[in-house]
Every structure is written in C-alpha cells, then in structure tokens.
Design an enzyme around this catalytic site. Sequence first.
Site, PDB file in Angstrom:
ATOM      1  N   ALA A 179      40.915  36.972  35.978  1.00  0.00           N
ATOM      2  CA  ALA A 179      39.490  37.202  35.765  1.00  0.00           C
ATOM      3  C   ALA A 179      39.278  38.703  35.690  1.00  0.00           C
ATOM      4  CB  ALA A 179      38.700  36.621  36.921  1.00  0.00           C
TER       5      ALA A 179
ATOM      6  N   GLY B  27      42.509  33.227  36.609  1.00  0.00           N
ATOM      7  CA  GLY B  27      41.782  32.667  35.475  1.00  0.00           C
ATOM      8  C   GLY B  27      42.658  32.535  34.240  1.00  0.00           C
TER       9      GLY B  27
ATOM     10  N   GLU C  28      44.443  29.429  34.656  1.00  0.00           N
ATOM     11  CA  GLU C  28      43.484  28.321  34.574  1.00  0.00           C
ATOM     12  C   GLU C  28      43.092  28.025  33.122  1.00  0.00           C
ATOM     13  OE1 GLU C  28      41.047  30.145  37.727  1.00  0.00           O
ATOM     14  OE2 GLU C  28      40.940  28.130  38.586  1.00  0.00           O
TER      15      GLU C  28
ATOM     16  N   GLU D  33      44.319  33.965  43.749  1.00  0.00           N
ATOM     17  CA  GLU D  33      42.962  34.230  44.237  1.00  0.00           C
ATOM     18  C   GLU D  33      42.880  34.366  45.754  1.00  0.00           C
ATOM     19  OE1 GLU D  33      43.821  32.277  41.822  1.00  0.00           O
ATOM     20  OE2 GLU D  33      42.354  32.420  40.195  1.00  0.00           O
TER      21      GLU D  33
END
Length: 690
Positions: free
Chosen positions: A66, A105, A108, A128
């Site tokens: 992210a 992310g 993901e 994370e």
Amino acid sequence: MTAINPVTDLDVREGIAVLTLNSPPVNALSGAVRDGLHDGFQKAINDPAVKAIVLVCAGRTFIAGADITELGTGAKGASLPDVQSMMEASPKPIVAAIHGTALGGGLEVALCCHYRVAVATAQLGLPEVKLGLLPGAGGTQRLPRIVGPEMAMEMMCLGDPLVAPEALKVGLCDEIVSGDLTEGGVAFAKKLLAEKRPLVRVRDNDSRVTPARGKPEIFASFRKTHERKNRGFLAPEYIIRCVEAAVNLPFDDGIKREAELFRELLSGPQSAAQRYMFFAERQAAKIPDVPADTPLIPINRAGVLGAGTMGGGITMNLVNVGIPVTIVETSQEALDRGLKVIRTNYENTARKGRLTQADVETRMGLITPSLDMQALASADMVVEAVFENMELKKEIFRKLDAICKPGAILATNTSALDINAIAAQTKRPEYVIGTHYFSPANVMKLVEVVRGDKTAKNVIATAMALSKRIGKIGVLSGVCYGFIGNRMLFGRNVQANRTILEGASPARVDKVLTDFGFPMGPFAMSDLAGVDVGWNAKTSKGETLRDRLCEAGRRGQKTNAGYYDYKPGDRTPIPNEDVVAMIREFAASKQIRQRDVSDAEILDRCLIPMVNEGAKILSEGIAIRASDIDTVWVHGYGWPVYRGGPMHWANSMGLDKLVARMQEFAADDAAFWTPAPMLAELAAKGGGFK
Ligand SMILES: NC(=O)c1ccc[n+]([C@@H]2O[C@H](COP(=O)([O-])OP(=O)(O)OC[C@H]3O[C@@H](n4cnc5c(N)ncnc54)[C@H](O)[C@@H]3O)[C@@H](O)[C@H]2O)c1
C-alpha cells in the site's frame, strides 16, 4: 502500446493483454496505480481480441505494498476493493507476473489474479502486522483459502515473506519463470488457454479452510505457541480472529469481519505507534550536517579488543557480513573462552536450522584470535570492548593510535564514558567514535553512534553505514554521560529503587513494567547484568541497598541470587521474602516510611523521568530528534514498539498531564521532579515533541 494513465500501459500481443504498472520507486498502490489497474483491466476485459491478461510491473519490483503515506488520509482514486472484485470476477484469466517483492496490498492484488507466476528471487508476503495492522484488502480471507489456516496465520502474524520457490511449494505461486518475466507470464497465459484451465477464483475455493471448521483447537494451539512473542500486541490476535472468520464464515462475511478489525487497528494507538516507529527508524539514518553522499571509509578488515560479552557479539556482527576480524585479548584463557561462546552461539543457530554447519565454519574461519595488539595494524576499524574503566581505555587508545594504520577508525563500545577524553589520547581524534552496542550485541538491533567534538563526518557516515550493513539501526548521539539510552535509564532506576524502599517489592515493580510491555523489569535486568557492576567490595560499607545485597553475596544471576533467587541453570526470577525484609530494614534505617505504592504511581515514577531526561537530551542537542530517542529505547531497551518509544508515549499521554503528574510527585523531591525547560514550555503551549 496504449497508455491507460501516466503509470499504466496496456499492450495486446496475440490475444494476450499485458498490463504494465510503472510507478517508481516500488509501484505502491497509490490512487494513480489503482486507477490504472481499474481502467486497464476494464479495457482488456471489454476488448474481444483479448483472451487472457498478464499483470506485470516495470522497475525493480511488483507492487511492493500500500502507499502507507495514504493510510488514514482518505485516499483519492478507484477503491482497492472495487479493483479487486473486478479482477477476480473477470471472465478472462488474469496472471500476476511477480518480481522483486509482492508485499501487503501488492500480494492482495495478486491474490485476486487467477494465477501467479514469479521469478525465483521474488518475495511474497503480508507484513502488515509489522505496522500494527492486518492485511485489510482481503488477504486474511484469501491467503488461508490457498495455503490453509495454519500457514496463513504463520505468514501474517510473523509478517515475513516467502521466496518464490517456497511460495510454489505451498501453492501461493503457480510457476517459477526463468528468463524474461513478461514473456514467461505471456507463455503461461497461453498455456492456460491451450489447456482450457479453469479460472481459479480464490474467494470461491473453500477446500483448504473447511477441514478446520469446528476445530477451535487449531487456533488455541497457534495462540499458545506464539503467546510470548505476541504479548501485548493486538494485530496478531486480530489476524487470528480474521482467519477464524475465513474458516467459519462465508467469504463476504469474512471480508466484513476483516474490514471491521482492520478499521479498529488503523484507528487505534498501537498501529499509530508502530507506523510512527517505521518512519522513525528510517529517519534516524539522516544526519543534517552529514550529507548522504559523504564518502565512506571502506571497512574490509576489522579488529575487536576484548573477547568478553560485548566483544564476542560485536565480532559476530562483523563476520556475519563477511568482514574478517582480528580479536585481541590479554590471556589465552580469555581468548579461548570468548571464541567458545561465539562458536556455541553459531552452533545453536545451526541446530535451529538457520545456519548450515559450513556457514558456522566459514564464520569462525573469518576470526583471527591474537594476544598481540600489533595484529590490529592492518585493520580499517578497531572496536574496543574492554572493561568500563577510563584509565584502561585511555591507555588502549594511546596504543591503538601508535599501532593502527593512518586512516583507521578507532571506535569504543563504552556505555557511558567521555569519548572526547578518549579521543584526546590520540593524534587522530577525528577518527575516534563511539559505537555503543547493546547486549546481546549479536541480537539487539541498536547501535548508538557517538560523535565526539572532533569526529570527522566521513567517520560518522561510515559508522552509520556499517550499522546498516550488519543489519542494525544506527542512531547518532552526542557525548554526555550515558549518551541517549543509559542517561535516560539512570533516571528510571533512581525511581525504581526509591519505590522499593517506599514499600513496593522488586517483583511488583518489575511486573508493572513487564505489563507495560518491557521484556523485563529493572530488578530482573539488574540481576542479569550483575548487581555488582560498578560496586567495589573493598570500599563497600553497607551504605546503599546495593552494597548490602552484594555484601550478602547477592550479586545477580551469576551467584543465583540478587533481587531474586535463581535455580542453577535457570534464569527465571523467584521472589525472595528475605530480600523484601532486607529492603524494609534498610528503609527503616534511613527513616523511609513504607506505604502502599500503587501500580499507576510505579509506572509514572519510572517512565516520566525518562521523558524529562529525554527533553534535556533534545535541548542539549545530544539527540537530533525525539524520534531518535524513541528508536534507541525500542531497539536497545525493549520499550514496547506498540507504544512508540518514551517521547511518543509522552505525546500521546499529553505533556500537560505529564507535567501535572510531576508536580504531584514534587512534594517528595522537588529537584528531581522539576520539568526540563523544553518539557515545561511544550506542556504550557499544549504541544508535543516533534
Ligand atoms: N555488558 C553489557 O551489557 C554492555 C552493554 C553495552 C556496552 N558495554 C560496554 O562494553 C565494554 C565491554 O563490556 P563487557 O560486558 O563485554 O565486559 P566483559 O568483562 O565481558 O569483557 C571485557 C573483556 O575485555 C578483556 N580485556 C581487558 N583488558 C584488555 C586489554 N587491555 N586488551 C584486550 N582485552 C582486554 C577482558 O579480558 C574481558 O574478556 C565496556 O566498556 C562496557 O561498558 C557493555
């Protein structure tokens, strides 16, 4: 080639669309990247000429995660869940082609592709947890559906990535590509089409999670195994709860649970502290007057003086990265003992499978033991780690100056002593610096790099770079007694010692601090280090509690007795009533009234003096910034990272409240509890440490 937006291109070759992200440096999932994914996939899905899609990234890595600068800021651009749903629902197979790191992310997104291929060096993971968060973009629901709940919890609670061949074994990756990645991805997509392989929508595949349904013992056992490491942290527990949801709930309900728990972590104090520390650690490397391009002194050979507790650990740090070390001692016996400890440490690591026996021998082979300081003549840097005695250190630096080649760095591992006074013994004070490691030196991440008045900038830059090279975090400190960390520790110890005289037992004080999150309290720590460090049997007259303990033979773990008792060979502290009685008698002899000291009082009295000292350290310029102080405490002394270091803790508590608390305590000792001018000023203004 069609530009979808400034960071995304779409190219269709023989029915295969290649969607390329190019958002340096790491293709983080910014608004532009999400828009590019959204519009690019839509275009490819709508194009009848396209039969399959390959997602690949330009530059050094796949989507590395992210954009954490966006976290909690109300980001612009397409929403990640929308992009992911569109990808997963695509009627045409999507293949993620991964190189570098697919983290957070990034992974993901890859989990919403129907297949994943990677180069052998690629790393895939959901880290994370290291920021006090959980994978909040479906990772907690999709990963268990691929690798099973146990492996998923392991990966997400530890946060460490798998390299592609490991990912292949557990099914997280479908093929390893050798040669050009885009070509490999396209070839894989063509193969899928030719073989009419199904679209694998991870969300719809429950086969890996159903076997764990109705088996709470799987989660109980995972919690138990990781209890110690996860103590105090919320994120790992929330990750486990998400995996429980993945196992027991339909996918969409699991996603809702994940989102709820993610939001809770994101808005909570732990993740705020851990994200703050993430930036703090990186910031520490920046020294305003030492430019990043300062030329470094090459360190190809090193010397270590003293093969004791610290010298041994420092030697390991250096040989671990391939720097040969000559280690010098005063007697063969001390040298043999030191080398034996190093070998035992390596062999223990090998026994756990984290080193091969060949690695052990290679590392031992890089160590040259010697009883002659002349053997240090060719070293590029020498680290002195002899006893903490100024006269001895001065003498050693005079000798080193005469022996070592011009331009060699002379470093000292002193815990507290004046680096300028040591440097003044040499004709090269600009090459003298403190490199203060923390025990166990081969484990603890911190190095306080202590800059003397005359230390040259390239010497500072080299010491900082060396810290990084050996996997540590260097934090710059100026010269003062105890530097940043120990100077603050002294204040804490003064109050810890007073609270036991006023009636709290050592075990109670330690418990308050371990409940706060420290791995050990001040008295267990004192027993570990040796109650007699700095104590002198010849001059001891029972004037302090420490004198009395040492006189009674209670010198710490090494005598199986200190503030606590110890069973031989066991480091577990056992509270001892005789010690409590000894403290009571001592307090009575000093007319100190014993009373019930509350846990809250113990905590504040131990921690607030640290903050106050931190404020002085900042205003004197000993530390460059408050976040450096926090980095020192988190990585050198076990301050719980989820509380973000003493200065961050003080900010989150409110400096005005902290000063008000000091005023309450001031009735007993006004001088001790006077707020540092910087603290008083910030508190009055309603500000915080920056
Ligand atoms: N132990 C800790 O937790 C810790 C942490 C940080 C810094 N330090 C500092 O590191 C230094 C070393 O501490 P330690 O705990 O490793 O001590 P230690 O007693 O374990 O080891 C010191 C070693 O130095 C050797 N030595 C003494 N004089 C020497 C000489 N002239 N030449 C070569 N070797 C000599 C001794 O034989 C001994 O083996 C001290 O300055 C200490 O303050 C210690």
